[in-house]
Design a protein around this motif. Structure first.
Motif, PDB file in Angstrom:
ATOM      1  N   ASP A   1      90.695  28.977   1.213  1.00  0.00           N
ATOM      2  CA  ASP A   1      91.194  28.008   2.522  1.00  0.00           C
ATOM      3  C   ASP A   1      90.321  28.409   3.710  1.00  0.00           C
ATOM      4  O   ASP A   1      90.060  27.584   4.277  1.00  0.00           O
ATOM      5  CB  ASP A   1      92.589  27.900   2.282  1.00  0.00           C
ATOM      6  CG  ASP A   1      93.198  27.337   1.076  1.00  0.00           C
ATOM      7  OD1 ASP A   1      92.350  26.513   0.507  1.00  0.00           O
ATOM      8  OD2 ASP A   1      94.428  27.529   0.889  1.00  0.00           O
ATOM      9  N   ARG A   2      90.567  29.854   3.939  1.00  0.00           N
ATOM     10  CA  ARG A   2      90.311  30.434   5.363  1.00  0.00           C
ATOM     11  C   ARG A   2      88.670  29.983   5.556  1.00  0.00           C
ATOM     12  O   ARG A   2      88.452  29.919   6.709  1.00  0.00           O
ATOM     13  CB  ARG A   2      90.439  31.632   5.338  1.00  0.00           C
ATOM     14  CG  ARG A   2      90.348  32.474   6.483  1.00  0.00           C
ATOM     15  CD  ARG A   2      90.858  33.870   6.550  1.00  0.00           C
ATOM     16  NE  ARG A   2      90.506  34.657   7.856  1.00  0.00           N
ATOM     17  CZ  ARG A   2      91.301  35.855   8.128  1.00  0.00           C
ATOM     18  NH1 ARG A   2      92.121  36.235   7.536  1.00  0.00           N
ATOM     19  NH2 ARG A   2      91.053  36.334   9.371  1.00  0.00           N
ATOM     20  N   LEU A   3      87.930  30.389   4.500  1.00  0.00           N
ATOM     21  CA  LEU A   3      86.509  30.298   4.734  1.00  0.00           C
ATOM     22  C   LEU A   3      85.965  29.179   4.416  1.00  0.00           C
ATOM     23  O   LEU A   3      84.699  28.744   4.553  1.00  0.00           O
ATOM     24  CB  LEU A   3      85.651  31.365   3.873  1.00  0.00           C
ATOM     25  CG  LEU A   3      86.298  32.962   3.826  1.00  0.00           C
ATOM     26  CD1 LEU A   3      85.554  33.666   2.849  1.00  0.00           C
ATOM     27  CD2 LEU A   3      86.094  33.237   5.238  1.00  0.00           C
ATOM     28  N   ALA A   4      86.588  28.099   3.854  1.00  0.00           N
ATOM     29  CA  ALA A   4      86.180  26.711   3.399  1.00  0.00           C
ATOM     30  C   ALA A   4      85.150  26.842   2.461  1.00  0.00           C
ATOM     31  O   ALA A   4      84.173  26.063   2.466  1.00  0.00           O
ATOM     32  CB  ALA A   4      85.939  25.768   4.568  1.00  0.00           C
ATOM     33  N   LEU A   5      85.659  27.666   1.464  1.00  0.00           N
ATOM     34  CA  LEU A   5      84.587  27.802   0.216  1.00  0.00           C
ATOM     35  C   LEU A   5      85.395  27.805  -0.983  1.00  0.00           C
ATOM     36  O   LEU A   5      86.361  28.127  -0.995  1.00  0.00           O
ATOM     37  CB  LEU A   5      83.959  29.147   0.455  1.00  0.00           C
ATOM     38  CG  LEU A   5      82.856  29.365   1.573  1.00  0.00           C
ATOM     39  CD1 LEU A   5      82.357  30.837   1.687  1.00  0.00           C
ATOM     40  CD2 LEU A   5      81.812  28.569   1.303  1.00  0.00           C
ATOM     41  N   GLY A   6      84.540  27.509  -2.122  1.00  0.00           N
ATOM     42  CA  GLY A   6      85.275  27.443  -3.309  1.00  0.00           C
ATOM     43  C   GLY A   6      85.765  28.454  -3.760  1.00  0.00           C
ATOM     44  O   GLY A   6      85.444  29.632  -3.256  1.00  0.00           O
ATOM     45  N   ARG A   7      86.739  28.699  -4.878  1.00  0.00           N
ATOM     46  CA  ARG A   7      87.474  29.753  -5.349  1.00  0.00           C
ATOM     47  C   ARG A   7      86.492  30.488  -6.296  1.00  0.00           C
ATOM     48  O   ARG A   7      86.368  31.867  -6.291  1.00  0.00           O
ATOM     49  CB  ARG A   7      88.612  29.392  -6.296  1.00  0.00           C
ATOM     50  CG  ARG A   7      89.720  29.025  -5.284  1.00  0.00           C
ATOM     51  CD  ARG A   7      91.028  28.718  -6.064  1.00  0.00           C
ATOM     52  NE  ARG A   7      91.661  30.117  -6.467  1.00  0.00           N
ATOM     53  CZ  ARG A   7      92.838  30.107  -6.983  1.00  0.00           C
ATOM     54  NH1 ARG A   7      93.449  28.992  -7.484  1.00  0.00           N
ATOM     55  NH2 ARG A   7      93.326  31.233  -7.634  1.00  0.00           N
ATOM     56  N   THR A   8      85.376  29.808  -7.005  1.00  0.00           N
ATOM     57  CA  THR A   8      84.333  30.837  -7.812  1.00  0.00           C
ATOM     58  C   THR A   8      83.449  31.711  -6.870  1.00  0.00           C
ATOM     59  O   THR A   8      83.494  32.908  -7.187  1.00  0.00           O
ATOM     60  CB  THR A   8      83.581  29.710  -8.277  1.00  0.00           C
ATOM     61  OG1 THR A   8      84.324  28.910  -9.158  1.00  0.00           O
ATOM     62  CG2 THR A   8      82.575  30.415  -9.283  1.00  0.00           C
TER      63      THR A   8
END
Length: 227
Positions: free
Chosen positions: A37-44
């Motif tokens: 969420d913080r980095l606006a990136l997927g969990r993978t």
């Protein structure tokens, strides 16, 4: 480069910066969801980045507990110091063989400016010192050496987290040491540049251990103790 690789590399770089800057407390588990969420990136890509950072020695993964910033032991500090002697001694040697670059000369100006202040700005001086080390590696024109240094640089930053601030006396000494290395590079004297780098790293290591209050056996200081 595939988008997945780009996202993984971006996650790796940004999480590493957060770790080295001291963003996470030692007992704070790093959550894939929160980081995603913080980095606006997927969990993978975040998960892959965490695994890579653990492999690089910056994180520790405890099954059933979570992933944490690695807490460096005395042996970790010793190993980092010994590797710095090898890599940075060679960097100073090669830079002096090739001669100073415009980047190194700029760093020397910043070091002189920091030294000239009536009252030493410790943070400014430390930033100028790190920039000098980074530029010294670029001056080697050896991409593999630069790559090897990159991860070591991050681990050194992790070790520095516990040190609130070096003393002004040690900081002024470090400025003089950096300028001495630059002078040897400028004179294209590889042996002197390497010896001065070794002495600088030995002094820095002792100051780091003193600041941390570490109890340790006597260690070889590398080539810097030779006459």
């Amino acid at each position: 480069m595939p988008a997945a690789s780009l996202h993984r590399d971006k996650a790796y770089a940004r999480i590493r910066d957060l770790v080295v800057s001291g963003e996470f407390a030692p007992d704070e588990p790093l959550s894939e969801r929160s980081l995603s969420d913080r980095l606006a990136l997927g969990r993978t890509p975040v998960r892959e980045a965490l695994k890579a950072l653990a492999k690089d020695g910056l994180l520790t993964i405890h099954p059933m507990r979570g992933t944490f910033v690695r807490q460096l032991s005395f042996d970790d500090l010793r190993e980092i110091h010994e590797l710095r002697l090898a890599l940075e001694g060679m960097a100073a040697y090669l830079a002096a063989t090739r001669g100073p670059t415009a980047g190194l000369d700029r760093c020397a100006k910043e070091l002189r400016r920091a030294k000239a202040r009536a009252t030493i700005d410790v943070e400014e001086a430390q930033q100028a010192g790190w920039a000098f080390h980074d530029e010294l590696f670029r001056a080697t024109s050896n991409g593999r050496l630069v790559q090897a240094y990159d991860n070591l640089r991050a681990q050194s930053g992790l070790a520095l987290q516990k040190i609130r601030q070096y003393s002004p006396e040690r900081t002024r000494q470090a400025l003089n040491e950096h300028l001495g290395i630059h002078a040897a590079v400028e004179a294209q004297d590889p042996d002197a540049a390497q010896q001065r780098m070794w002495r600088h790293l030995a002094s820095a290591f002792e100051a780091r251990l003193t600041a941390l209050g570490a109890v340790r056996p006597s260690l070889p200081a590398g080539g810097g103790q030779r006459s």
